[in-house]
Structure formats: C-alpha cells, structure tokens
Scaffold this motif. Sequence first.
Motif, PDB file in Angstrom:
ATOM      1  N   PHE A  11       5.744   3.629  -2.082  1.00 51.11           N
ATOM      2  CA  PHE A  11       6.124   2.983  -3.362  1.00 51.11           C
ATOM      3  C   PHE A  11       5.101   1.864  -3.676  1.00 51.11           C
ATOM      4  CE2 PHE A  11       8.994   0.922  -6.787  1.00 51.11           C
ATOM      5  CZ  PHE A  11       8.507   1.980  -7.595  1.00 51.11           C
ATOM      6  N   LEU A  12       4.512   1.116  -2.919  1.00 55.91           N
ATOM      7  CA  LEU A  12       3.664  -0.044  -2.870  1.00 55.91           C
ATOM      8  C   LEU A  12       2.285   0.416  -2.910  1.00 55.91           C
ATOM      9  CD1 LEU A  12       2.862  -2.931  -3.373  1.00 55.91           C
ATOM     10  CD2 LEU A  12       3.477  -3.269  -1.134  1.00 55.91           C
ATOM     11  N   VAL A  13       1.494   0.518  -3.757  1.00 53.76           N
ATOM     12  CA  VAL A  13       0.208   1.379  -3.603  1.00 53.76           C
ATOM     13  C   VAL A  13      -0.985   0.356  -3.543  1.00 53.76           C
ATOM     14  CG1 VAL A  13       1.108   3.587  -4.644  1.00 53.76           C
ATOM     15  CG2 VAL A  13      -0.133   1.780  -5.881  1.00 53.76           C
ATOM     16  N   GLU A  14      -0.948  -0.772  -4.007  1.00 52.90           N
ATOM     17  CA  GLU A  14      -2.054  -1.690  -4.218  1.00 52.90           C
ATOM     18  C   GLU A  14      -1.603  -3.144  -4.162  1.00 52.90           C
ATOM     19  OE1 GLU A  14      -5.920  -2.869  -6.858  1.00 52.90           O
ATOM     20  OE2 GLU A  14      -4.614  -1.274  -7.647  1.00 52.90           O
ATOM     21  N   ILE A  15      -2.453  -3.842  -3.168  1.00 58.58           N
ATOM     22  CA  ILE A  15      -2.203  -5.252  -3.269  1.00 58.58           C
ATOM     23  C   ILE A  15      -3.366  -6.028  -3.792  1.00 58.58           C
ATOM     24  CG2 ILE A  15      -1.594  -7.365  -1.722  1.00 58.58           C
ATOM     25  CD1 ILE A  15      -0.798  -5.242   0.407  1.00 58.58           C
ATOM     26  N   ARG A  16      -2.912  -6.894  -4.738  1.00 62.61           N
ATOM     27  CA  ARG A  16      -4.105  -7.649  -5.450  1.00 62.61           C
ATOM     28  C   ARG A  16      -3.683  -9.204  -5.181  1.00 62.61           C
ATOM     29  NH1 ARG A  16      -3.442  -4.623 -11.443  1.00 62.61           N
ATOM     30  NH2 ARG A  16      -4.243  -2.751 -10.797  1.00 62.61           N
ATOM     31  N   GLY A  39       2.071  -4.570   5.922  1.00 56.48           N
ATOM     32  CA  GLY A  39       2.989  -3.922   6.530  1.00 56.48           C
ATOM     33  C   GLY A  39       3.920  -3.130   5.761  1.00 56.48           C
ATOM     34  N   LEU A  40       4.319  -3.707   4.637  1.00 53.09           N
ATOM     35  CA  LEU A  40       5.103  -3.050   3.561  1.00 53.09           C
ATOM     36  C   LEU A  40       4.684  -2.071   2.906  1.00 53.09           C
ATOM     37  CD1 LEU A  40       7.088  -6.181   1.887  1.00 53.09           C
ATOM     38  CD2 LEU A  40       7.968  -4.620   3.471  1.00 53.09           C
ATOM     39  N   LYS A  41       3.262  -2.076   2.623  1.00 51.95           N
ATOM     40  CA  LYS A  41       2.455  -0.903   1.936  1.00 51.95           C
ATOM     41  C   LYS A  41       2.496   0.149   2.929  1.00 51.95           C
ATOM     42  CE  LYS A  41      -2.064  -0.266  -0.027  1.00 51.95           C
ATOM     43  NZ  LYS A  41      -2.718   0.592   0.737  1.00 51.95           N
ATOM     44  N   ALA A  42       2.270  -0.052   4.370  1.00 53.70           N
ATOM     45  CA  ALA A  42       2.234   0.935   5.395  1.00 53.70           C
ATOM     46  C   ALA A  42       3.551   1.752   5.394  1.00 53.70           C
ATOM     47  CB  ALA A  42       1.581   0.621   6.668  1.00 53.70           C
ATOM     48  N   ASN A  43       4.714   1.232   5.191  1.00 52.20           N
ATOM     49  CA  ASN A  43       5.960   1.593   5.349  1.00 52.20           C
ATOM     50  C   ASN A  43       6.737   2.195   3.948  1.00 52.20           C
ATOM     51  OD1 ASN A  43       5.904   1.246   8.220  1.00 52.20           O
ATOM     52  ND2 ASN A  43       6.644  -0.898   7.753  1.00 52.20           N
TER      53      ASN A  43
END
Length: 422
Positions: free
Chosen positions: A339-344, A332-336
Amino acid sequence: MSQPQDKQEILDLAERYVCPDRVRMLSMFGAPPVMGERGGHFFKDLDGRELFDVHINGGTFNLGHRHPEVVAALHEAADLYDVGNHHFPSGPRARLAEALVETAPGDLRYAVFTPCGSEANDVAIKTARRVTGRRKILSIVGSYYGHTGLALAAGDVENARYFHCDGPEADFEQVPFNDLEAMKRALSRKDVAAVILETIPATLGFPLPAPGYLPGIKSLCEQFGSLYVADEVQTGLGRTGSFWAIETYGVEPDMLVTGKGLSGGMYPMAATLLSGRVAGWLSDNGWGHVSTFGGSEIGCHVALKVVEIINRPGVLENVRVVSEKIRGALEGLKANHPFLVEIRQNGLVMGLCFDDPLGGMLMTMAGYECGLWAFFAGFDRSVLQFKPDITVTPDEVPDLMSRLEKSIELASKNATEASGPS
C-alpha cells in the motif's frame, strides 16, 4: 463566561460560528479532533486519545508542543514587553533580525517581519515588483503561499478565483514542477519579476526537486533578470538537517520567507529576508510595508529563543540521525506493505505516497484511530505529509513507526473494503 470543555459542545459552536464547512469535512474521522492537553510530540484529543503529532500544523510545532524554554521565553517577554509600536526601532526586533541574517545563505541581510507567512510572501512579491519594474510572478502548478491577496493569487488558483483575487493573467503564471524547460520558456520572455517557489512543495505532497532543478531556476533567473524567492515556511528552521532547506540544494535566493515554526508554536511570527540587491526600498521608503503586529516585541523575543535552540550544537545532527533511522524503517514498511508505494524525504520533510488516489486521506483517518496525527496533502490526496518535529530522538522512532505501521495496515484494509470484490 466559562470555557466549553465538552468536545461535542465545542464542535457545535465551531460549526455554528466559525468554520461550518471545515467541521463537516473533518467529520470524516467520525468526530473531528479537538486539541486538549498537549506537550512535546503529543496532544490529547478531548475524547481522551493521545496522538503522536507528525502534522505539527505545517511545521508550526517544529520544536514540539509547548517547548519548556519557548514557554518560559513567552512568560519572560510578557513581563518585559507588549507588542510594541511598529513605527519605532525595537530591541527584540533588531536582535531577531540579526540572528536570522546570521543563519541565512548568500547575501540575505535584512528582515521584514509579519504575523504570518502569507503576508511575508506578499512582501516578497511587492519587493520583486519594485526592484524589477515587472509585474508577473511565476510559480508552479500546485504551489501554495498562503491566503492573503498576492500570495493567494501566486499559489492556490482555485481559491484565488473563488474570491476573485486571481488578477489579470499577465500578473501570475504557473508552470509544472520539475520542468526546467517550461520554466525557461516563461522566464525567457523577460517579463517575470520573480519566481516564488517552496523549496519542497508541501501541499503538492512534498515531491522532491530533481537534481539540478533549483540551481537551474536560479541560473535562469540571473540570465533573464528575474528574482528567486525561496518559500521556507514549511521546510526551513532545521527540518532538513540544515538550517534552511535551500542550502541542501546549493542555491542562494534573493529573498527567503519563513514563518510557522519561527513562532515556537506560541506567538505568531514570520519574516521575509532580503538580499542587499533587493532591499533598497527599506532605505528609500521606511513605511513601504506596515504591519501593526509584524515584529511584535513579545513574538520576537520568543522567536529569538527558537533560533537559539535550533542553532545549538547537536540539534541539526539529531535531525540527520533521526532522519536516517526513519528512512530505514520506512524502507522496511514499504517492502512489507504494498500500500506504501513511494517515500519522498529530505530530512524530516516527508511525503508518503499510497496506492490509492485517496490514500493520504485514508491514512489520516487510520492514523487517528492508531494514535498518529498526520494530514494528507491538499493537492495530491494520495500522499500523507509525515513531519515529525526536530526534537524527536532516535529512541522515540520505534514508537512512531509502530503507530505508522498500524495505520498503514488499517488504511490498506479500509481501501480494500471500499473497493469491493474484484
């Protein structure tokens, strides 16, 4: 002599007598954190701010700060033991070794104890050279195994050179992460004693192994006569929802290194677990590795409580449940927040990649202002290491993610202002 409690006084003393460059570097936060009161997921800076700790000192506070049962075990141990004599057999040492071996994958059946993960990696390297008769140690570019001699040479090349500990090129080699062909080319020369590999490389920003990568390395090791060493100093002890992260990739290593969280955050402890195939020197040379404080009886008693807690019903299941809840919130944070481009992510081992080459550093600074303590990846500063301890409950996730979101908003704002008008 009274202990200084004024934050600035401590910073002045640290800069004068302990770590001047580190104090200056951490001053990017305005005033470097100095830990005061601590417990559970939180610690207070001496300036009064409370911080949700998701750095946990590389996994040292895997059970949170000052877990009550671990603290009680330390008190109990101090009433019964001292560090002991490393030359003698020891009850606490034997019981901890048995407990660790019972958790371990494959044929790991012996434990060599050390005070830190660096020394434990040194033990693994020495063992590999003894068993194979070869000298070369193969690792990946951007890996990290500690700052003692052999461990430093195998990982942090820049600092190894700085201290003239890099050794002959024939002794250490590195290949890119997730490049199985490069690994095969290096191993096919049949001069490699061991591949030493963090299961998920921490200082590189927790890039995840590609499907088949780790099993592929293990297969190549078997084909070309090399050993596989799994460094689980940061990724083991339940952090991925399995006791050891290597289990999630279906690999049975020849050796496994653990540390940090084994201490319970209360007493230095690390260990190298050896398979029967490689442990012959323990029978041939009882003094093949000597460590005065390795396997301290107090530390072993504390670490045994740590292993017992992680093994309890529901603990690893809680890691899996919390990991899923965090993953949903992160998506959800990545969609909004672009600045957050990738979750590992593998369980509670997470690297968050941001849209700025210094994004992880910006997030560390912003988190400090927003009640979150997390640290950037040393070899990829676009990445923030995000590592909640394994006692976080599902009900505590919203508070954690709220602090993270505020940090992202502030870091993004700071990045935009730093870049200036387009």
